[in-house]
Motif scaffolding. Sequence first.
Motif, PDB file in Angstrom:
ATOM      1  N   THR A  51       3.181  18.967   6.408  1.00  0.00           N
ATOM      2  CA  THR A  51       2.228  19.478   5.659  1.00  0.00           C
ATOM      3  C   THR A  51       2.472  20.380   4.364  1.00  0.00           C
ATOM      4  O   THR A  51       3.388  21.038   4.471  1.00  0.00           O
ATOM      5  CB  THR A  51       1.110  20.657   6.346  1.00  0.00           C
ATOM      6  OG1 THR A  51      -0.086  21.073   5.831  1.00  0.00           O
ATOM      7  CG2 THR A  51       1.825  21.734   6.952  1.00  0.00           C
ATOM      8  N   VAL A  52       1.670  20.048   3.125  1.00  0.00           N
ATOM      9  CA  VAL A  52       1.994  21.043   2.132  1.00  0.00           C
ATOM     10  C   VAL A  52       1.076  21.918   1.693  1.00  0.00           C
ATOM     11  O   VAL A  52       0.775  22.630   0.846  1.00  0.00           O
ATOM     12  CB  VAL A  52       2.169  19.920   0.879  1.00  0.00           C
ATOM     13  CG1 VAL A  52       3.334  19.123   0.784  1.00  0.00           C
ATOM     14  CG2 VAL A  52       1.016  18.945   0.658  1.00  0.00           C
ATOM     15  N   ASN A  53       0.137  22.108   2.852  1.00  0.00           N
ATOM     16  CA  ASN A  53      -0.934  23.106   2.716  1.00  0.00           C
ATOM     17  C   ASN A  53      -2.069  22.754   1.919  1.00  0.00           C
ATOM     18  O   ASN A  53      -2.487  23.814   1.342  1.00  0.00           O
ATOM     19  CB  ASN A  53      -0.484  24.660   2.809  1.00  0.00           C
ATOM     20  CG  ASN A  53       0.437  24.684   4.030  1.00  0.00           C
ATOM     21  OD1 ASN A  53      -0.088  24.685   5.025  1.00  0.00           O
ATOM     22  ND2 ASN A  53       1.611  25.258   3.699  1.00  0.00           N
ATOM     23  N   LYS A 103      -2.021  26.242  -2.258  1.00  0.00           N
ATOM     24  CA  LYS A 103      -2.620  26.190  -1.237  1.00  0.00           C
ATOM     25  C   LYS A 103      -4.061  26.823  -1.217  1.00  0.00           C
ATOM     26  O   LYS A 103      -4.859  26.368  -0.298  1.00  0.00           O
ATOM     27  CB  LYS A 103      -1.677  26.776   0.024  1.00  0.00           C
ATOM     28  CG  LYS A 103      -1.560  28.270   0.062  1.00  0.00           C
ATOM     29  CD  LYS A 103      -0.799  28.688   0.920  1.00  0.00           C
ATOM     30  CE  LYS A 103      -0.238  30.139   0.803  1.00  0.00           C
ATOM     31  NZ  LYS A 103       0.643  30.543   1.726  1.00  0.00           N
ATOM     32  N   SER A 106       3.507  24.333  -2.494  1.00  0.00           N
ATOM     33  CA  SER A 106       2.591  24.677  -1.452  1.00  0.00           C
ATOM     34  C   SER A 106       2.150  26.136  -1.725  1.00  0.00           C
ATOM     35  O   SER A 106       0.992  26.154  -1.587  1.00  0.00           O
ATOM     36  CB  SER A 106       3.376  24.736  -0.123  1.00  0.00           C
ATOM     37  OG  SER A 106       2.573  24.973   0.787  1.00  0.00           O
ATOM     38  N   ASP A 124       7.514  18.582  -2.780  1.00  0.00           N
ATOM     39  CA  ASP A 124       6.291  18.829  -2.775  1.00  0.00           C
ATOM     40  C   ASP A 124       6.226  20.081  -1.983  1.00  0.00           C
ATOM     41  O   ASP A 124       5.036  20.767  -2.438  1.00  0.00           O
ATOM     42  CB  ASP A 124       5.358  17.626  -1.928  1.00  0.00           C
ATOM     43  CG  ASP A 124       5.249  16.345  -2.626  1.00  0.00           C
ATOM     44  OD1 ASP A 124       5.436  16.365  -4.023  1.00  0.00           O
ATOM     45  OD2 ASP A 124       4.894  15.128  -2.127  1.00  0.00           O
ATOM     46  N   LYS A 125       6.655  20.323  -1.120  1.00  0.00           N
ATOM     47  CA  LYS A 125       6.556  21.643  -0.340  1.00  0.00           C
ATOM     48  C   LYS A 125       6.759  22.942  -1.183  1.00  0.00           C
ATOM     49  O   LYS A 125       6.361  24.287  -0.976  1.00  0.00           O
ATOM     50  CB  LYS A 125       7.470  22.009   0.927  1.00  0.00           C
ATOM     51  CG  LYS A 125       6.886  21.147   2.119  1.00  0.00           C
ATOM     52  CD  LYS A 125       7.698  21.491   3.388  1.00  0.00           C
ATOM     53  CE  LYS A 125       7.058  20.656   4.431  1.00  0.00           C
ATOM     54  NZ  LYS A 125       6.459  21.693   5.369  1.00  0.00           N
ATOM     55  N   LYS A 126       7.620  22.717  -2.166  1.00  0.00           N
ATOM     56  CA  LYS A 126       7.783  23.675  -3.309  1.00  0.00           C
ATOM     57  C   LYS A 126       6.408  24.179  -3.973  1.00  0.00           C
ATOM     58  O   LYS A 126       6.290  25.226  -4.554  1.00  0.00           O
ATOM     59  CB  LYS A 126       8.787  23.339  -4.521  1.00  0.00           C
ATOM     60  CG  LYS A 126      10.181  23.131  -3.872  1.00  0.00           C
ATOM     61  CD  LYS A 126      11.181  22.979  -5.323  1.00  0.00           C
ATOM     62  CE  LYS A 126      12.607  22.420  -4.655  1.00  0.00           C
ATOM     63  NZ  LYS A 126      13.115  21.781  -6.010  1.00  0.00           N
ATOM     64  N   LEU A 137       9.271  16.872   1.948  1.00  0.00           N
ATOM     65  CA  LEU A 137       9.906  17.866   2.512  1.00  0.00           C
ATOM     66  C   LEU A 137      10.774  19.039   1.299  1.00  0.00           C
ATOM     67  O   LEU A 137      10.677  20.020   1.813  1.00  0.00           O
ATOM     68  CB  LEU A 137      10.919  17.672   3.659  1.00  0.00           C
ATOM     69  CG  LEU A 137      10.302  16.829   4.620  1.00  0.00           C
ATOM     70  CD1 LEU A 137      11.408  16.145   5.630  1.00  0.00           C
ATOM     71  CD2 LEU A 137       9.288  17.794   5.425  1.00  0.00           C
ATOM     72  N   ASP A 144      -2.281  16.108   1.983  1.00  0.00           N
ATOM     73  CA  ASP A 144      -1.815  15.701   3.287  1.00  0.00           C
ATOM     74  C   ASP A 144      -2.416  14.441   3.498  1.00  0.00           C
ATOM     75  O   ASP A 144      -1.736  13.478   4.080  1.00  0.00           O
ATOM     76  CB  ASP A 144      -1.973  16.786   4.286  1.00  0.00           C
ATOM     77  CG  ASP A 144      -1.086  18.034   4.134  1.00  0.00           C
ATOM     78  OD1 ASP A 144      -0.033  17.986   3.617  1.00  0.00           O
ATOM     79  OD2 ASP A 144      -1.436  19.049   4.719  1.00  0.00           O
TER      80      ASP A 144
END
Length: 138
Positions: free
Chosen positions: A12-14, A133, A129, A125-127, A122, A19
């Motif tokens: 998840t990237v929130n 969000k 988030s 993209d998570k950066k 991971l 997602d």
Amino acid sequence: MAVIEWDKSKFTVNVELFDAHHFKLVEIINKLHDANSFNYTQEIIFEIIDELVDYTVFHFSTEEKALEKYGYSDFNNHKKFHQGFVDIVGKFKQKIERGDAILWTSIEMISYLRDWLLTHILLEDKKYSNLLKDKAVE
Ligand SMILES: [Fe+2]
């Protein structure tokens, strides 16, 4: 067997929309893997590759619009990563169109797509988030 098992708590990237996009990309890569495993016709493989190209371009442009809108600090690098992937997938597509289908549908190719996507989600993209969000992302 699926080549990628979707794990929302891990990927998840929130951002619900992204997602959902990432899940769809995982589904397309799994479909390509099935097509390879079960020796589907070249026509079906072409269709799946076209779907992958079209959906990837659509997803990246949606993500980039949101990142630009909310002033993501690493926007230019992120865009370069996306472009690099689109270029490589485009080259693979040309190879299969020239008749080099064995290369395209090889497990190495599918592994490349899987590894690129999962690493990108991971690590890159998570950066974004935290920035995205609670925002209205369309
Ligand atoms: Fe991205």
